[in-house]
Design a protein around this motif. Structure first.
Motif, PDB file in Angstrom:
ATOM      1  N   GLN A 347      56.950  58.979  39.960  1.00  0.00           N
ATOM      2  CA  GLN A 347      57.205  58.042  38.870  1.00  0.00           C
ATOM      3  C   GLN A 347      56.680  56.654  39.184  1.00  0.00           C
ATOM      4  O   GLN A 347      56.154  55.960  38.309  1.00  0.00           O
ATOM      5  CB  GLN A 347      58.717  57.990  38.578  1.00  0.00           C
ATOM      6  CG  GLN A 347      59.091  57.206  37.329  1.00  0.00           C
ATOM      7  CD  GLN A 347      58.512  57.803  36.064  1.00  0.00           C
ATOM      8  OE1 GLN A 347      58.277  59.013  35.989  1.00  0.00           O
ATOM      9  NE2 GLN A 347      58.281  56.957  35.072  1.00  0.00           N
ATOM     10  N   THR A 348      56.805  56.237  40.452  1.00  0.00           N
ATOM     11  CA  THR A 348      56.321  54.911  40.837  1.00  0.00           C
ATOM     12  C   THR A 348      54.811  54.798  40.644  1.00  0.00           C
ATOM     13  O   THR A 348      54.307  53.836  40.047  1.00  0.00           O
ATOM     14  CB  THR A 348      56.685  54.620  42.303  1.00  0.00           C
ATOM     15  OG1 THR A 348      58.097  54.680  42.454  1.00  0.00           O
ATOM     16  CG2 THR A 348      56.197  53.248  42.712  1.00  0.00           C
ATOM     17  N   PHE A 349      54.077  55.780  41.144  1.00  0.00           N
ATOM     18  CA  PHE A 349      52.614  55.754  40.992  1.00  0.00           C
ATOM     19  C   PHE A 349      52.204  55.917  39.530  1.00  0.00           C
ATOM     20  O   PHE A 349      51.217  55.308  39.093  1.00  0.00           O
ATOM     21  CB  PHE A 349      51.980  56.847  41.848  1.00  0.00           C
ATOM     22  CG  PHE A 349      51.786  56.446  43.281  1.00  0.00           C
ATOM     23  CD1 PHE A 349      50.690  55.682  43.665  1.00  0.00           C
ATOM     24  CD2 PHE A 349      52.710  56.805  44.255  1.00  0.00           C
ATOM     25  CE1 PHE A 349      50.511  55.305  44.984  1.00  0.00           C
ATOM     26  CE2 PHE A 349      52.538  56.429  45.575  1.00  0.00           C
ATOM     27  CZ  PHE A 349      51.434  55.671  45.952  1.00  0.00           C
ATOM     28  N   LYS A 350      52.953  56.694  38.786  1.00  0.00           N
ATOM     29  CA  LYS A 350      52.630  56.888  37.377  1.00  0.00           C
ATOM     30  C   LYS A 350      52.682  55.567  36.622  1.00  0.00           C
ATOM     31  O   LYS A 350      51.764  55.226  35.867  1.00  0.00           O
ATOM     32  CB  LYS A 350      53.610  57.895  36.762  1.00  0.00           C
ATOM     33  CG  LYS A 350      53.394  58.143  35.278  1.00  0.00           C
ATOM     34  CD  LYS A 350      54.391  59.155  34.742  1.00  0.00           C
ATOM     35  CE  LYS A 350      54.164  59.383  33.255  1.00  0.00           C
ATOM     36  NZ  LYS A 350      55.127  60.387  32.702  1.00  0.00           N
ATOM     37  N   GLU A 351      53.738  54.816  36.838  1.00  0.00           N
ATOM     38  CA  GLU A 351      53.877  53.558  36.100  1.00  0.00           C
ATOM     39  C   GLU A 351      52.943  52.488  36.641  1.00  0.00           C
ATOM     40  O   GLU A 351      52.464  51.634  35.893  1.00  0.00           O
ATOM     41  CB  GLU A 351      55.332  53.106  36.146  1.00  0.00           C
ATOM     42  CG  GLU A 351      56.277  54.098  35.478  1.00  0.00           C
ATOM     43  CD  GLU A 351      57.617  53.472  35.126  1.00  0.00           C
ATOM     44  OE1 GLU A 351      57.658  52.255  34.866  1.00  0.00           O
ATOM     45  OE2 GLU A 351      58.620  54.199  35.121  1.00  0.00           O
ATOM     46  N   LEU A 352      52.655  52.512  37.934  1.00  0.00           N
ATOM     47  CA  LEU A 352      51.683  51.569  38.479  1.00  0.00           C
ATOM     48  C   LEU A 352      50.302  51.823  37.890  1.00  0.00           C
ATOM     49  O   LEU A 352      49.611  50.895  37.453  1.00  0.00           O
ATOM     50  CB  LEU A 352      51.637  51.692  39.995  1.00  0.00           C
ATOM     51  CG  LEU A 352      50.559  50.844  40.702  1.00  0.00           C
ATOM     52  CD1 LEU A 352      50.790  49.364  40.435  1.00  0.00           C
ATOM     53  CD2 LEU A 352      50.530  51.142  42.189  1.00  0.00           C
ATOM     54  N   PHE A 353      49.877  53.097  37.827  1.00  0.00           N
ATOM     55  CA  PHE A 353      48.567  53.432  37.276  1.00  0.00           C
ATOM     56  C   PHE A 353      48.508  53.116  35.780  1.00  0.00           C
ATOM     57  O   PHE A 353      47.459  52.694  35.262  1.00  0.00           O
ATOM     58  CB  PHE A 353      48.252  54.910  37.507  1.00  0.00           C
ATOM     59  CG  PHE A 353      48.063  55.264  38.957  1.00  0.00           C
ATOM     60  CD1 PHE A 353      47.681  54.299  39.886  1.00  0.00           C
ATOM     61  CD2 PHE A 353      48.259  56.565  39.399  1.00  0.00           C
ATOM     62  CE1 PHE A 353      47.513  54.620  41.224  1.00  0.00           C
ATOM     63  CE2 PHE A 353      48.086  56.890  40.734  1.00  0.00           C
ATOM     64  CZ  PHE A 353      47.711  55.919  41.650  1.00  0.00           C
ATOM     65  N   LEU A 354      49.621  53.322  35.084  1.00  0.00           N
ATOM     66  CA  LEU A 354      49.662  52.986  33.667  1.00  0.00           C
ATOM     67  C   LEU A 354      49.469  51.488  33.468  1.00  0.00           C
ATOM     68  O   LEU A 354      48.750  51.049  32.556  1.00  0.00           O
ATOM     69  CB  LEU A 354      51.005  53.431  33.068  1.00  0.00           C
ATOM     70  CG  LEU A 354      51.200  53.172  31.572  1.00  0.00           C
ATOM     71  CD1 LEU A 354      50.154  53.906  30.752  1.00  0.00           C
ATOM     72  CD2 LEU A 354      52.606  53.586  31.129  1.00  0.00           C
TER      73      LEU A 354
END
Length: 434
Positions: A347-354
């Motif tokens: 979830q952390t990487f998902k929102e960072l990439f978003l």
């Protein structure tokens, strides 16, 4: 880092997604183990331990703002990851499945099968795959029939037939003339038929019209032949051999279809249902381990067809005249990095990439590393527009051939003349004997 300076301001102004901010204390200082395969310009780890490429910049951003560290381990077998007969995966996907690493990259295609054993935080790119074939145009090839190209074979057949007919009529006309008195009606008929009204029309109007028409027609033929011949000699032409993947699969010829071993395409074709296009191609398939190895096989045989990702086209820069990429996509996948299934980092990487996507920084990196450009090696960088000997070899052969035939005819005429003279002298000498 200047490139990511704007994200420091975002963090200060609480613009980071709440999940990312809340997870920072948890993941900050963590070491994330990454399985990788060198695939420049997407990712490359140099001998001195430094990294470069699109994914390297993305990880540097994550390292800066999440406070994590990355440890890199090369793919255990050099593969990305294909589904094996026993249901497990090889390559980097297998390393993630067995939890030997936390993350794997670059450009791992997101597929339904892989989603069951890994997490996809965010699709960073679209991975286009195209078909590579041997470029049938070679700069130094000798083609003795080049001078026949401007017209179709039916045109040449018709021209040959007309020449034969004209020669036959000429012989017929000479034969009629030798018939003597009583054959005037035959002579007049042939005169009118071929438009030479010497006896029937003293002003020769029909002759002038006929020869003017022949001259105009000859001029049109010569002009069109010259222009088309110039284009065929100077301009490189390539006929696309296959309209699409279905056309390729239904070819009657015997060919090998190269697929990268351990790739998502490998799994896709292997699992294809019987009778489908993919299954037909799988029956002709042959696996290759490295892109360079596959391209070498394509260069060496016209019966080799290779499916490769657009990212592999960097290798074609070394062979701009030997390999051609079909102007259509064989397959398009969403691709990115993968994490362990139910990873705490997902979830952390998902929102960072978003956040990086919405702010335009991912687009900036795609342009920087030229990932948004579809590179097709259609033009030969070494293409010489001048007419070399290889393209004009027919003209060089016709001229000496004509000279040789002329010399042969001269020799035959001389021998014939000498024989007749000798025979005549012998006859005269024999006639003088009492």
């Amino acid at each position: 880092m200047v490139l990511w300076g704007k994200f420091k301001d975002l963090e200060k102004t609480k613009s980071f997604p709440k999940t990312v901010v809340e997870s920072l204390p948890f993941i900050r200082g963590s070491t994330i183990i990454v399985a990788y395969a060198n695939y420049y310009p997407h990712f490359k780890r140099h001998s001195n331990g430094s990294i470069s490429g699109f994914y390297a910049d993305v990880l540097k951003a994550a390292q800066t703002y999440l406070g994590v560290h990355f440890e890199y381990i090369p793919s255990v077998d050099g593969h990305w990851g294909s589904l094996l007969e026993n249901g497990s995966y090889n390559g980097m996907v297998g390393m993630v499945e067995r939890r030997e690493v936390d993350m794997a990259l670059p450009e791992i295609s997101y597929t339904y099968d892989r989603s069951s054993i890994s997490d996809y935080p965010f699709a960073l790119n679209k991975e286009r795959q195209q078909i590579l074939v041997q470029n049938t145009f070679t700069q130094n090839s000798l083609d003795l029939w080049t001078y026949m190209d401007p017209y179709s074979w039916w045109f040449w057949y018709t021209t040959l037939a007309m020449m034969t007919l004209a020669t036959t009529l000429a012989h017929l006309f000479q034969w009629v003339e030798k018939q003597g008195p009583g054959s005037e009606w035959m002579q007049d008929l042939i005169y009118v038929m071929i438009g030479i009204g010497i006896t029937t029309m003293p002003k020769c109007t029909s002759s002038r019209i006929f020869f003017f028409w022949c001259a105009l027609l000859g001029y049109v033929f010569v002009a069109s032949y010259t222009s088309v011949l110039s284009a065929s000699l100077i301009v490189k032409r390539f006929q696309v051999p296959y309209a699409d993947l279905s056309d390729l699969a239904n070819q009657d010829m015997d060919f090998s279809f190269l697929i990268r071993d351990g790739s998502a395409a490998h799994t896709f074709y292997r699992k294809a249902q019987a009778g489908t296009i993919a299954n037909k191609l799988w029956k002709r398939s042959k696996l290759f381990k490295s892109v360079n190895e596959g391209i070498q096989e394509v260069m060496n045989s016209r019966d080799i067809v290779m499916q490769a990702a657009v990212g592999d086209f960097q290798y074609l820069e070394e062979y701009p005249c030997e390999v051609y990429a079909m102007p259509w996509n064989a397959m398009t996948d969403l691709a990115g990095l993968i994490l362990q299934k139910n990873s705490p980092y997902t979830q952390t990487f998902k929102e960072l990439f978003l956040l990086l996507e919405q702010s335009g920084q991912l687009d900036h990196l795609r342009i920087k590393w030229k990932l948004s450009v579809i590179k097709r090696v259609e033009e030969c960088d070494k293409d010489d527009r001048s007419l070399g000997f290889s393209k004009c070899v027919t003209a060089f052969l016709v001229v000496p051939l004509g000279v040789v035939l002329a010399l042969v005819m001269v020799v035959i005429e001389k021998i014939t003349m000498l024989y007749r003279t000798t025979k005549s002298l012998n006859a005269r000498q024999q006639s003088k004997w009492p």
